[in-house]
Design an enzyme around this catalytic site. Structure first.
Site, PDB file in Angstrom:
ATOM      1  N   ASP A  69       0.854  -1.193   0.000  1.00  0.00           N
ATOM      2  CA  ASP A  69       0.000   0.000   0.000  1.00  0.00           C
ATOM      3  C   ASP A  69       0.884   1.235   0.000  1.00  0.00           C
ATOM      4  O   ASP A  69       1.946   1.240   0.610  1.00  0.00           O
ATOM      5  CB  ASP A  69      -0.923   0.001   1.223  1.00  0.00           C
ATOM      6  CG  ASP A  69      -2.007   1.059   1.109  1.00  0.00           C
ATOM      7  OD1 ASP A  69      -3.131   0.719   0.725  1.00  0.00           O
ATOM      8  OD2 ASP A  69      -1.705   2.249   1.370  1.00  0.00           O
ATOM      9  N   PHE A 124      -9.165   1.307 -11.706  1.00  0.00           N
ATOM     10  CA  PHE A 124      -9.273   0.304 -12.762  1.00  0.00           C
ATOM     11  C   PHE A 124      -7.918  -0.133 -13.289  1.00  0.00           C
ATOM     12  O   PHE A 124      -7.678  -1.304 -13.553  1.00  0.00           O
ATOM     13  CB  PHE A 124     -10.093   0.874 -13.931  1.00  0.00           C
ATOM     14  CG  PHE A 124     -11.531   0.485 -13.888  1.00  0.00           C
ATOM     15  CD1 PHE A 124     -11.974  -0.660 -14.540  1.00  0.00           C
ATOM     16  CD2 PHE A 124     -12.459   1.255 -13.195  1.00  0.00           C
ATOM     17  CE1 PHE A 124     -13.308  -1.031 -14.497  1.00  0.00           C
ATOM     18  CE2 PHE A 124     -13.793   0.895 -13.150  1.00  0.00           C
ATOM     19  CZ  PHE A 124     -14.220  -0.256 -13.799  1.00  0.00           C
ATOM     20  N   GLU A 125      -7.045   0.847 -13.474  1.00  0.00           N
ATOM     21  CA  GLU A 125      -5.778   0.553 -14.138  1.00  0.00           C
ATOM     22  C   GLU A 125      -4.987  -0.529 -13.404  1.00  0.00           C
ATOM     23  O   GLU A 125      -4.475  -1.466 -14.018  1.00  0.00           O
ATOM     24  CB  GLU A 125      -4.967   1.844 -14.213  1.00  0.00           C
ATOM     25  CG  GLU A 125      -3.675   1.670 -14.958  1.00  0.00           C
ATOM     26  CD  GLU A 125      -2.882   2.970 -15.001  1.00  0.00           C
ATOM     27  OE1 GLU A 125      -3.489   4.051 -15.050  1.00  0.00           O
ATOM     28  OE2 GLU A 125      -1.648   2.873 -14.980  1.00  0.00           O
ATOM     29  N   CYS A 180     -11.963 -13.803 -16.965  1.00  0.00           N
ATOM     30  CA  CYS A 180     -11.076 -12.933 -16.197  1.00  0.00           C
ATOM     31  C   CYS A 180     -11.755 -11.569 -16.014  1.00  0.00           C
ATOM     32  O   CYS A 180     -12.851 -11.330 -16.528  1.00  0.00           O
ATOM     33  CB  CYS A 180      -9.707 -12.808 -16.868  1.00  0.00           C
ATOM     34  SG  CYS A 180      -9.622 -11.676 -18.268  1.00  0.00           S
ATOM     35  N   CYS A 233     -14.439   7.133  -3.568  1.00  0.00           N
ATOM     36  CA  CYS A 233     -14.837   7.260  -2.153  1.00  0.00           C
ATOM     37  C   CYS A 233     -14.667   8.694  -1.665  1.00  0.00           C
ATOM     38  O   CYS A 233     -15.398   9.155  -0.803  1.00  0.00           O
ATOM     39  CB  CYS A 233     -14.020   6.314  -1.285  1.00  0.00           C
ATOM     40  SG  CYS A 233     -14.361   4.582  -1.643  1.00  0.00           S
TER      41      CYS A 233
HETATM   42 ZN    ZN Z   1     -10.454 -12.601 -20.103  1.00  0.00          ZN
END
Ligand code: ZN
Length: 364
Positions: free
Chosen positions: A58, A130-131, A184, A201
């Site tokens: 983190d 997302f990345e 996936c 958030c």
């Molecule tokens: Zn896939």
């Protein structure tokens, strides 16, 4: 030496668990990607359950606004300004001293994720963008590692377990005569939404209970996988909204067969190879970092983003760019955002901090 499993008695009574499952769990390594809201709940429960080795990565420091939902942290961590990975390690050592914890304070990107995953048996998602999820998914498919996706924002949450297709080598591909590989993450979400369109958030808020449900769902999935109970893995996409009371399990098992996934069907790992995603460049002498997406994902709606960000600091816009002044535990920042998603984060020369501010306030 015989290990003492007495603390796990209630768990070993569960169907498919037993002393064998407990022993398998104790020999396994889980890589926790992010230790914010989802990650702190997952770290707590996985260590109580007796996972052998927990690797926690983190980039952030514990802040007061985290304590509403990030159950592993307390006011002393805030006062000491501890990094979350380190605060988590200290707390877990008091909860279950038999769990080995490796804490890594770093930004996860394509240059380091493979190193962090060395020896890992599973990837558990505590990410906020997302990345990095595409990056984790690339790694999971490439290396044949299970990946348990989870996300929570506002009053909503989502989760899904990826048991990747590897061509037949993985234990879930020949489990009691059945192929239990799943689609996936990229089979389900082909492209990230354009920057600035998804709530975060920081801008939309987050309900602690939604986070806890999603994280514990992830933990249950991880325990099934690490104990070899592949047939119990859900194979559905969980979506929930605790404010509207909609809890759904979407059937997505045929997304692999029906789709044309670049990642798991064509085995192209664009995020892991550094061809997709964003680059961060420190702008020398300007105390600023420029973030740029390698593939444009549509234009940013600067007006919509501006009205969301106004609640968090001063915002100015002139049609060509938007500038927002925001602050967090790392200091005061000025984010300048252009319609193509390019951003300059002023107030730091650390790419990790700049990426964090972008994920928190712009999203994507
Ligand atoms: Zn896939």
């Amino acid at each position: 030496m015989e290990r003492d499993f007495s603390r796990y008695h209630r768990q070993m009574l569960l169907p498919g668990f037993g002393a064998d499952g407990q022993a398998r769990l104790g020999q396994s390594t889980a890589l926790l990607l992010g230790c914010g809201a989802l990650g702190s709940v997952a770290a707590d429960m996985l260590s109580r359950a007796g996972v052998g080795h927990l690797v926690i990565v983190d980039r952030d420091v514990v802040e007061l606004t985290n304590l509403q939902r990030q159950v592993l942290f307390d006011e002393r961590d805030v006062a000491e300004g501890l990094p979350k990975a380190e605060a988590a390690r200290r707390k877990i050592s008091a909860v279950n001293s038999s769990v080995r914890v490796t804490s890594i304070v770093d930004d996860i990107n394509h240059t380091n994720i493979e190193r962090f995953a060395e020896g890992a048996d599973i990837l558990v998602d505590g990410l906020d963008n997302f990345e990095t999820r595409y990056l984790a998914n690339d790694l999971a498919v490439k290396r044949g590692l299970p990946y348990v996706y989870g996300a929570a924002v506002g009053t909503t949450g989502m989760a899904f377990s990826v048991l990747p297709h590897t061509g037949g080598d993985a234990p879930w591909e020949s489990h009691a005569g059945a192929d239990l590989a799943t689609p996936c993450f990229r089979c389900l979400f082909d492209e990230a939404p354009p920057p600035g369109t998804s709530p975060t958030c920081e801008t939309a808020g987050v309900l602690g209970a939604a986070v806890a449900i999603v994280a514990n769902f992830q933990v249950a999935e991880a325990l099934k996988i690490l104990t070899g109970n592949f047939e119990r893995v859900t194979r559905t996409l969980l979506t929930l909204d605790l404010w509207t009371n909609e809890i759904l399990q979407l059937k997505v098992a045929n997304a692999y067969e029906k789709g044309d996934c670049q990642c798991c069907k064509h085995r192209r790992f664009e995020y892991l190879d550094g061809q997709a995603g964003s680059s961060a460049v420190s702008l020398c002498g300007r105390n600023a970092v420029q973030l740029r997406h390698r593939q444009q994902r549509g234009n940013v709606d600067l007006d919509a983003l501006g009205s969301r960000l106004r609640a968090h600091g001063k915002v100015t816009a002139n049609g060509f760019l938007l500038r927002a002044e925001v602050s967090d535990g790392n200091g005061d920042f000025e984010i300048t955002l252009f319609p193509d998603g390019r951003a300059i984060v002023k107030g730091t020369d650390d790419p990790a901090i700049a990426r964090g501010m972008y994920a928190k306030y712009v999203g994507g």
